[in-house]
Scaffold this motif. Structure first.
Motif, PDB file in Angstrom:
ATOM      1  N   HIS A 129     -19.230   3.337  23.792  1.00 51.49           N
ATOM      2  CA  HIS A 129     -18.930   3.996  25.110  1.00 51.49           C
ATOM      3  C   HIS A 129     -17.916   5.077  25.017  1.00 51.49           C
ATOM      4  CE1 HIS A 129     -21.881   1.738  27.467  1.00 51.49           C
ATOM      5  NE2 HIS A 129     -21.462   0.742  26.847  1.00 51.49           N
ATOM      6  N   LEU A 130     -16.969   5.191  24.000  1.00 52.85           N
ATOM      7  CA  LEU A 130     -15.646   6.063  24.038  1.00 52.85           C
ATOM      8  C   LEU A 130     -15.489   7.124  23.085  1.00 52.85           C
ATOM      9  CD1 LEU A 130     -13.312   3.592  25.821  1.00 52.85           C
ATOM     10  CD2 LEU A 130     -14.284   5.487  26.911  1.00 52.85           C
ATOM     11  N   ALA A 131     -15.831   6.521  21.601  1.00 53.01           N
ATOM     12  CA  ALA A 131     -15.702   7.348  20.506  1.00 53.01           C
ATOM     13  C   ALA A 131     -16.550   8.482  20.704  1.00 53.01           C
ATOM     14  CB  ALA A 131     -16.113   6.669  19.394  1.00 53.01           C
ATOM     15  N   ARG A 132     -16.159   9.733  20.068  1.00 53.97           N
ATOM     16  CA  ARG A 132     -16.863  11.094  19.748  1.00 53.97           C
ATOM     17  C   ARG A 132     -18.115  10.478  18.740  1.00 53.97           C
ATOM     18  NH1 ARG A 132     -12.628  12.869  16.879  1.00 53.97           N
ATOM     19  NH2 ARG A 132     -14.194  13.677  15.342  1.00 53.97           N
ATOM     20  N   GLN A 133     -19.150  11.041  19.230  1.00 51.92           N
ATOM     21  CA  GLN A 133     -20.374  11.204  18.795  1.00 51.92           C
ATOM     22  C   GLN A 133     -20.477  11.473  17.208  1.00 51.92           C
ATOM     23  OE1 GLN A 133     -23.315   9.286  19.800  1.00 51.92           O
ATOM     24  NE2 GLN A 133     -22.120   8.823  21.504  1.00 51.92           N
ATOM     25  N   ASP A 134     -19.507  12.355  16.795  1.00 54.07           N
ATOM     26  CA  ASP A 134     -19.494  12.934  15.472  1.00 54.07           C
ATOM     27  C   ASP A 134     -18.402  12.244  14.909  1.00 54.07           C
ATOM     28  OD1 ASP A 134     -17.271  13.934  16.552  1.00 54.07           O
ATOM     29  OD2 ASP A 134     -17.526  16.010  15.931  1.00 54.07           O
ATOM     30  N   ALA A 135     -17.858  11.026  15.147  1.00 64.15           N
ATOM     31  CA  ALA A 135     -16.930  10.395  14.554  1.00 64.15           C
ATOM     32  C   ALA A 135     -17.446   9.929  13.103  1.00 64.15           C
ATOM     33  CB  ALA A 135     -16.467   9.050  15.236  1.00 64.15           C
ATOM     34  N   LYS A 136     -16.396  10.249  12.063  1.00 66.24           N
ATOM     35  CA  LYS A 136     -17.147   9.971  10.716  1.00 66.24           C
ATOM     36  C   LYS A 136     -16.195   8.846   9.786  1.00 66.24           C
ATOM     37  CE  LYS A 136     -20.535  12.870  11.107  1.00 66.24           C
ATOM     38  NZ  LYS A 136     -21.849  12.343  10.911  1.00 66.24           N
ATOM     39  N   VAL A 137     -14.671   9.016  10.249  1.00 67.71           N
ATOM     40  CA  VAL A 137     -13.801   8.082   9.363  1.00 67.71           C
ATOM     41  C   VAL A 137     -13.449   6.963  10.149  1.00 67.71           C
ATOM     42  CG1 VAL A 137     -11.701   7.977   8.049  1.00 67.71           C
ATOM     43  CG2 VAL A 137     -13.063  10.025   7.837  1.00 67.71           C
ATOM     44  N   LEU A 138     -13.502   5.815   9.758  1.00 70.92           N
ATOM     45  CA  LEU A 138     -12.983   4.870  10.644  1.00 70.92           C
ATOM     46  C   LEU A 138     -11.853   4.024   9.763  1.00 70.92           C
ATOM     47  CD1 LEU A 138     -13.515   2.358  12.760  1.00 70.92           C
ATOM     48  CD2 LEU A 138     -15.085   1.408  10.997  1.00 70.92           C
ATOM     49  N   ALA A 211       5.538  -1.575  16.832  1.00 72.95           N
ATOM     50  CA  ALA A 211       4.489  -0.412  16.850  1.00 72.95           C
ATOM     51  C   ALA A 211       4.202  -0.260  15.403  1.00 72.95           C
ATOM     52  CB  ALA A 211       4.881   0.706  17.313  1.00 72.95           C
ATOM     53  N   LEU A 212       2.770  -0.259  15.016  1.00 71.15           N
ATOM     54  CA  LEU A 212       2.370   0.136  13.552  1.00 71.15           C
ATOM     55  C   LEU A 212       1.855   1.383  13.508  1.00 71.15           C
ATOM     56  CD1 LEU A 212       0.515  -3.207  12.601  1.00 71.15           C
ATOM     57  CD2 LEU A 212       2.949  -2.399  11.671  1.00 71.15           C
ATOM     58  N   LEU A 213       1.423   2.043  14.498  1.00 75.08           N
ATOM     59  CA  LEU A 213       0.919   3.416  14.775  1.00 75.08           C
ATOM     60  C   LEU A 213       1.893   4.253  15.647  1.00 75.08           C
ATOM     61  CD1 LEU A 213      -2.757   3.039  14.772  1.00 75.08           C
ATOM     62  CD2 LEU A 213      -1.501   3.768  12.877  1.00 75.08           C
ATOM     63  N   LEU A 214       2.370   5.459  15.211  1.00 72.95           N
ATOM     64  CA  LEU A 214       3.235   6.006  16.264  1.00 72.95           C
ATOM     65  C   LEU A 214       2.261   7.180  17.111  1.00 72.95           C
ATOM     66  CD1 LEU A 214       6.309   6.654  14.091  1.00 72.95           C
ATOM     67  CD2 LEU A 214       5.949   4.905  15.558  1.00 72.95           C
ATOM     68  N   ASN A 215       2.907   7.425  18.130  1.00 75.82           N
ATOM     69  CA  ASN A 215       1.914   8.446  18.870  1.00 75.82           C
ATOM     70  C   ASN A 215       1.929   9.946  18.249  1.00 75.82           C
ATOM     71  OD1 ASN A 215       0.938   9.757  21.432  1.00 75.82           O
ATOM     72  ND2 ASN A 215       3.072  10.734  21.681  1.00 75.82           N
ATOM     73  N   ASP A 216       2.941  10.399  17.682  1.00 71.45           N
ATOM     74  CA  ASP A 216       2.821  11.661  16.732  1.00 71.45           C
ATOM     75  C   ASP A 216       1.907  11.678  15.764  1.00 71.45           C
ATOM     76  OD1 ASP A 216       4.656  12.559  18.544  1.00 71.45           O
ATOM     77  OD2 ASP A 216       6.505  12.239  16.997  1.00 71.45           O
ATOM     78  N   TRP A 217       1.328  10.413  15.093  1.00 72.94           N
ATOM     79  CA  TRP A 217       0.475  10.389  13.949  1.00 72.94           C
ATOM     80  C   TRP A 217      -0.957  10.603  14.412  1.00 72.94           C
ATOM     81  CZ3 TRP A 217       2.526   5.240  10.994  1.00 72.94           C
ATOM     82  CH2 TRP A 217       3.813   5.483  10.656  1.00 72.94           C
ATOM     83  N   ILE A 218      -1.350  10.404  15.833  1.00 69.35           N
ATOM     84  CA  ILE A 218      -2.438  10.206  16.161  1.00 69.35           C
ATOM     85  C   ILE A 218      -3.158  11.703  16.395  1.00 69.35           C
ATOM     86  CG2 ILE A 218      -4.354   9.299  17.772  1.00 69.35           C
ATOM     87  CD1 ILE A 218      -2.686   6.934  16.092  1.00 69.35           C
ATOM     88  N   ARG A 219      -4.088  11.941  15.684  1.00 70.84           N
ATOM     89  CA  ARG A 219      -4.854  13.383  15.997  1.00 70.84           C
ATOM     90  C   ARG A 219      -5.883  13.344  17.204  1.00 70.84           C
ATOM     91  NH1 ARG A 219      -9.097  14.436  10.751  1.00 70.84           N
ATOM     92  NH2 ARG A 219     -10.592  13.016  11.670  1.00 70.84           N
ATOM     93  N   PRO A 220      -5.920  14.777  17.845  1.00 71.85           N
ATOM     94  CA  PRO A 220      -6.803  14.746  19.061  1.00 71.85           C
ATOM     95  C   PRO A 220      -8.151  14.429  18.576  1.00 71.85           C
ATOM     96  CG  PRO A 220      -5.567  16.459  18.699  1.00 71.85           C
ATOM     97  CD  PRO A 220      -5.305  15.938  17.229  1.00 71.85           C
ATOM     98  N   GLY A 221      -8.730  13.586  19.476  1.00 71.28           N
ATOM     99  CA  GLY A 221     -10.023  13.357  19.551  1.00 71.28           C
ATOM    100  C   GLY A 221     -10.335  11.850  19.022  1.00 71.28           C
ATOM    101  N   THR A 222      -9.203  11.222  18.769  1.00 72.06           N
ATOM    102  CA  THR A 222      -9.214   9.759  18.177  1.00 72.06           C
ATOM    103  C   THR A 222      -9.561   8.724  19.158  1.00 72.06           C
ATOM    104  OG1 THR A 222      -7.360  10.718  16.362  1.00 72.06           O
ATOM    105  CG2 THR A 222      -8.118   8.051  16.786  1.00 72.06           C
TER     106      THR A 222
END
Length: 329
Positions: A129-138, A211-222
């Motif tokens: 319901h939330l991920a982009r339809q063109d998501a390619k890498v998990l 925290a294992l993932l930092l805010n600055d690491w997350i790219r737009p559209g994730t």
């Protein structure tokens, strides 16, 4: 599910649960109960989850009532971190179902497999319901018992072309690599920052307390599905993400108290009103993702109603297929 038309107590052990509940049936059960929760047709009771002061174990109860599905019950169990060394699943639980018309105990259902498959179904529903339809890498953060369930459920929601993953003990990623190979997908072990840099969808499934993932690491559209935080003190992602992302959850009350949002709430980065139940998206009352570059975050705290939904389905199917055991009370 009202079971007052069944004689005695129905018992559905772990092995039978694995026979009758597959990923599609778990997905349907979880999606339906999220929708019922958002409509006000189902509600969870307060969670009890405590350290017992022995074996480093956490033990507790999750319960609720689904008026739409007529499921009333409780899951009793917890987390024993030393079980893996004994060849056992760290998460141990049993689900008790009661007849909502009489309060009579109607079923005992093994909860270990169902917990894993319903947790994976929850993140899968969020991806659907939330991920982009063109998501390619998990991307997967964590390689414990539930990670392979998460991977198999997630790849059914988008046309992923690659799996990337990180785990504190890299050697444990071999199990995920084997699943990816079985699915015909390339797999790569990476550092956390690189997982974030490459992924369109990230699932965190750990017992981390930082925290294992930092805010600055997350790219737009994730799209990020945080699936490991279900207790006070746990944390998997940077609380600053709650200022950056559009946030959804299974249940707001749990999200802000024992879920991933607990830290952001304390820091004043997010409020109850800023978090949307995923059921609102399922029901069409919320539009979900607004634009391609939007970062979405699902705080999957794990609600008792998920367990009751899949357990009720397991009882129905096991009885239909003659696989359940019934004893007189």
């Amino acid at each position: 599910m009202s079971t007052n038309n069944q004689a005695g107590l129905v018992i559905v052990p772990e092995a039978v649960c694995q026979q009758v509940i597959d990923r599609p049936s778990a997905f349907t059960a979880v999606e339906s109960v999220f929708a019922a929760m958002a409509r006000g047709d189902a509600y969870n009771f307060p969670v009890i989850r405590e350290a017992i002061g022995y074996a480093d174990a956490l033990y507790g109860f999750k319960s609720g009532f689904d008026r739409a599905g007529m499921a009333l019950g409780v899951k009793s169990g917890g987390y024993w971190p030393g079980n893996a060394d004994q060849g056992l699943t760290n998460h141990q639980s049993t689900i008790f179902l009661f007849d909502p018309d009489t309060g009579k105990l109607t079923a005992l259902v093994g909860g270990n497999y169902l917990t894993a498959v319903r947790t994976a179904a929850s993140s899968a529903v969020s991806i659907a319901h939330l991920a982009r339809q063109d998501a390619k890498v998990l991307g997967i953060i964590g390689a414990g018992h539930q990670a392979s369930f998460q991977l198999r459920a997630a790849v059914e929601q988008r046309q992923f072309e690659k799996i990337v993953a990180w785990n504190k003990s890299p050697e444990r990623l071999a199990s995920l690599a084997a699943v990816a190979a079985d699915l015909g997908l390339p797999f790569e072990s990476l550092e956390r920052e690189e997982v974030a840099a490459q992924s369109d969808v990230i699932i965190t499934i750990t017992s981390a307390k930082e925290a294992l993932l930092l805010n600055d690491w997350i790219r737009p559209g994730t799209h990020i599905a945080c699936m490991g935080t279900d207790t006070r003190g746990k944390q998997e992602v940077d609380s600053a993400l709650f200022s950056t992302a559009t946030v959804y959850t299974d249940e707001v009350a749990q999200s802000v108290s024992i879920g991933e949002a607990q830290h952001a709430v304390v820091e004043g980065l997010v409020a109850h009103k800023d978090i949307t139940p995923l059921g609102d998206v399922i029901n069409g009352d919320h539009g979900g993702r607004n634009f391609a570059e939007e970062i979405t975050l699902f705080d999957g705290t794990g609600v008792g109603l998920q367990d009751l939904a899949v357990a009720s389905t397991a009882v129905e199917l096991a009885v239909e297929q003659g696989l359940a055991t019934s004893i007189a009370l």
